[in-house]
Write an enzyme that holds these catalytic residues in place. Sequence first.
Site, PDB file in Angstrom:
ATOM      1  N   SER A 107      48.809  37.471 -11.878  1.00 47.11           N
ATOM      2  CA  SER A 107      50.000  37.900 -11.155  1.00 47.11           C
ATOM      3  C   SER A 107      49.600  38.798  -9.997  1.00 47.11           C
ATOM      4  CB  SER A 107      50.943  38.674 -12.080  1.00 47.11           C
ATOM      5  OG  SER A 107      50.414  39.962 -12.352  1.00 47.11           O
ATOM      6  N   ASP A 108      50.484  38.888  -9.002  1.00 44.29           N
ATOM      7  CA  ASP A 108      50.348  39.980  -8.049  1.00 44.29           C
ATOM      8  C   ASP A 108      50.670  41.266  -8.798  1.00 44.29           C
ATOM      9  OD1 ASP A 108      50.002  41.462  -5.759  1.00 44.29           O
ATOM     10  OD2 ASP A 108      51.329  40.225  -4.523  1.00 44.29           O
ATOM     11  N   TRP A 109      50.252  42.386  -8.242  1.00 45.09           N
ATOM     12  CA  TRP A 109      50.350  43.666  -8.956  1.00 45.09           C
ATOM     13  C   TRP A 109      51.812  44.050  -9.174  1.00 45.09           C
ATOM     14  CZ3 TRP A 109      45.948  41.933  -9.055  1.00 45.09           C
ATOM     15  CH2 TRP A 109      44.839  42.624  -9.535  1.00 45.09           C
ATOM     16  N   GLY A 110      52.196  44.120 -10.445  1.00 49.28           N
ATOM     17  CA  GLY A 110      53.577  44.413 -10.795  1.00 49.28           C
ATOM     18  C   GLY A 110      54.499  43.221 -10.643  1.00 49.28           C
ATOM     19  N   GLY A 111      53.938  42.033 -10.503  1.00 53.73           N
ATOM     20  CA  GLY A 111      54.738  40.852 -10.210  1.00 53.73           C
ATOM     21  C   GLY A 111      55.186  40.053 -11.416  1.00 53.73           C
TER      22      GLY A 111
END
Length: 801
Positions: free
Chosen positions: A223-227
């Site tokens: 995932s993208d960070w916090g995604g």
Amino acid sequence: MPRADELPLRDQVRLLSGASHWHTRALPGVRAVKLADGPHGLRVQPDAEDHLGLGASEPATCFPPAVTLASTWDEELATAYGAALGAEAAAQGVDVVLGPGLNLKRHPLGGRNFEYFSEDPLVSGRMAAAVVTGLQSQGVGACVKHFAVNNQEGHRFVVDAILDERTLRELYLSSFEHVIRQARPWAVMSSYNRVLGTPASENRRLLTEILRGEWAYDGLVMSDWGGTRDRVAAVAAGMDLEMPGSHGLFDAEVIAAVERGSLAGREVTASAQRVLDLAGRVQPRDVTADYDAHHDFAARVAAAGTVLLTNDGVLPLAPGERLAVVGAFADRPRFQGGGSSKVEPTRVSSLLSALRSRGIDPAYAPGYDPAHSAPNRALIEAAVEVARDAEVVVVHVGLPARFESEGWDRDTLALPTQHDELVEAICAVHDRVVVVLTNGSPVVLPWRDRPAAIVESYLGGQAGGEGLARVLLGEAEPGGRLAESFPASLDMVASDPWFPGAARQVQHREGLFVGYRHDVSAGVEPAYAFGHGLSYTTFEWDECALSAEEVEAGAGVTVQVGVTNTGTRAGSDVVQVYRADRSGVVQRPERELAGWAKVHLEPGESRVVSVAVDARAIAFWDVRIDGWSTPSGAYELLIARSSASVVASLPLSVVGGVEDSADPPRSELLAASDEEFVRLLGHRIPAPESVRPFTRDSTMEELAETRVGRLLFKAITKMAPVEEDPLDQEMVERSLRELPLRSVAIFSAGKFRLPTVDLIVAAANGDGRRAARVVARVLRRLAISGVERTLVRSAPGEPGA
């Protein structure tokens, strides 16, 4: 190393979330994998890492960003660039570099355009593949990003990209497909946004059917960070690794889903095995990086990516001329963009320092404040006085750092007024003015016909000043060609009416007509065309020929061009080949890049350059068969110096292809009307997601419409780190406003759990005082004083409290 199917379910699930901000989880016999930002230089943070990942980082070479590298059109140089980046990653103990970024530049105001390659998927795909190849040659993995249709910063966490299948395949997935097939990156990062209603991290069609099925990708998806929105749905879709680590935020949900049978255990095992496979690819390394050599290489890339837009002969500068340099960027250079790609450089060269190191000491005036560039007539008048006595004046202007960053899009194509007025004032008193631009994306130049020369240096990285000096003095050629169009105004940008869209939805109604595809199809004359760039020498092209004048559908062809350097200096040229479809079978842009080759020649040297035009450059995505088709009929292959400058046209006939399509040629180019967009989509236009009722996916600014939400936002703001760099601080503040509640929980390092998140949602939806009291107790435990009493009072129990 154990196999995933030998591990208990709980350990398998633990592997699917990072252990920290930059590390995967270790288990007995399984090492942690270290990740780092690094599209154009490493951002390795100390072990005491902040939760947003924007804190101080170890020094590393800041290479020119992708916008500058793409302008070289030089795949060999891009491979060397990746290798240098990989060597530094290995030396700093990094296993996977988060980059390169290869999202398409749909609109010139995209806030992160400096970090991406091009408006054309072929340029993006080939240049990115070269970087990945070089990077992974050093035993370091690449993580290409952001998959997919992540083409704006505005509301990037929640916006839903609505586009038709042809546009998705031919533009927005094409560059990723090329990199996957040609360079085999170790990892792919999913984007924050939704694609046609489904979050990219939960989009099984993207991650499993297309990426792993059609393209045979065997690496890891993170995932993208916090995604991560719903990790059960994400695992089922094919997303393997949640980053950063969320202290087991979603683990219980995943385990419960497997135990009740709503998530297949084999899908958890498959994802866990891909995490293990990534860890298994990492080998022990004893590597040192030559930072001095990398600084010099960065200067070489900066020079090679510098684009000479106009020149009446004033460049290169003649030895001994009285020189004045005007513009604060010449002394305090802006050399990279803001956000997660920001690198702490090992050193920085400016244009002035590079000139002085050669014994050239020009007169200098700043002309503007480099940080804010507020109107200041006194600075302009002082610069004019400095310029009067010079034989040549170099005016260095551009976009201050706050104009371009991850986290927000630009709101204008214009330079700051102070910069425009500075150029106008200097041109009014001098006729030998060289304007140098420092910017990460296109700008409009209302004075562009006045200077003797205009040089687009883009963002040159830490050695940009040295690279620029080499170009201005003629020690190196301006080797760049634009990898994006420079529009004359915003109303000439096809996507502008629909950019960046609403908070929850963006419609790609321009379809295939992005950048130069729109310009050449609509007869729009840009300020500077895609592919444009001048040289210090001259080139003659002749003997243009095709390997075959007729080919079967599904076959490619080779274009050959004789190139001669007819000038007195060594230089490089880029032979560009565009495809024009005359078959009348399918709606297409008038001109699309089909291939190119870069050639370096000494004075008087000639070479026959071959440009491969593969079968995909002739094919289109046929929605009737959900696959690629090639129309039968007549084509032209256009040999060109830019999208607007055609040198020769070679006819080509294709036989054995399709005779019709679901998208026949039509008079209107843009899908401006609801009816036409519906026809292209093949279904009705989806309604944007409703903001109410609130959910885990609600953003902080949406929740702030309620008293509960405003108090929560105040509390979260207090928890956020305060950054030393004002640009980083602005990114934190803007990102927090658009951050979904579930991402706040991910970044909270275990302080917010999902039950708390759900209670906050209930309180915001007005579901009672009890929920508000529970939320208040949680905030009180975080030592946020004075929240409990106010929060309880803010939730009287009715909707919209």
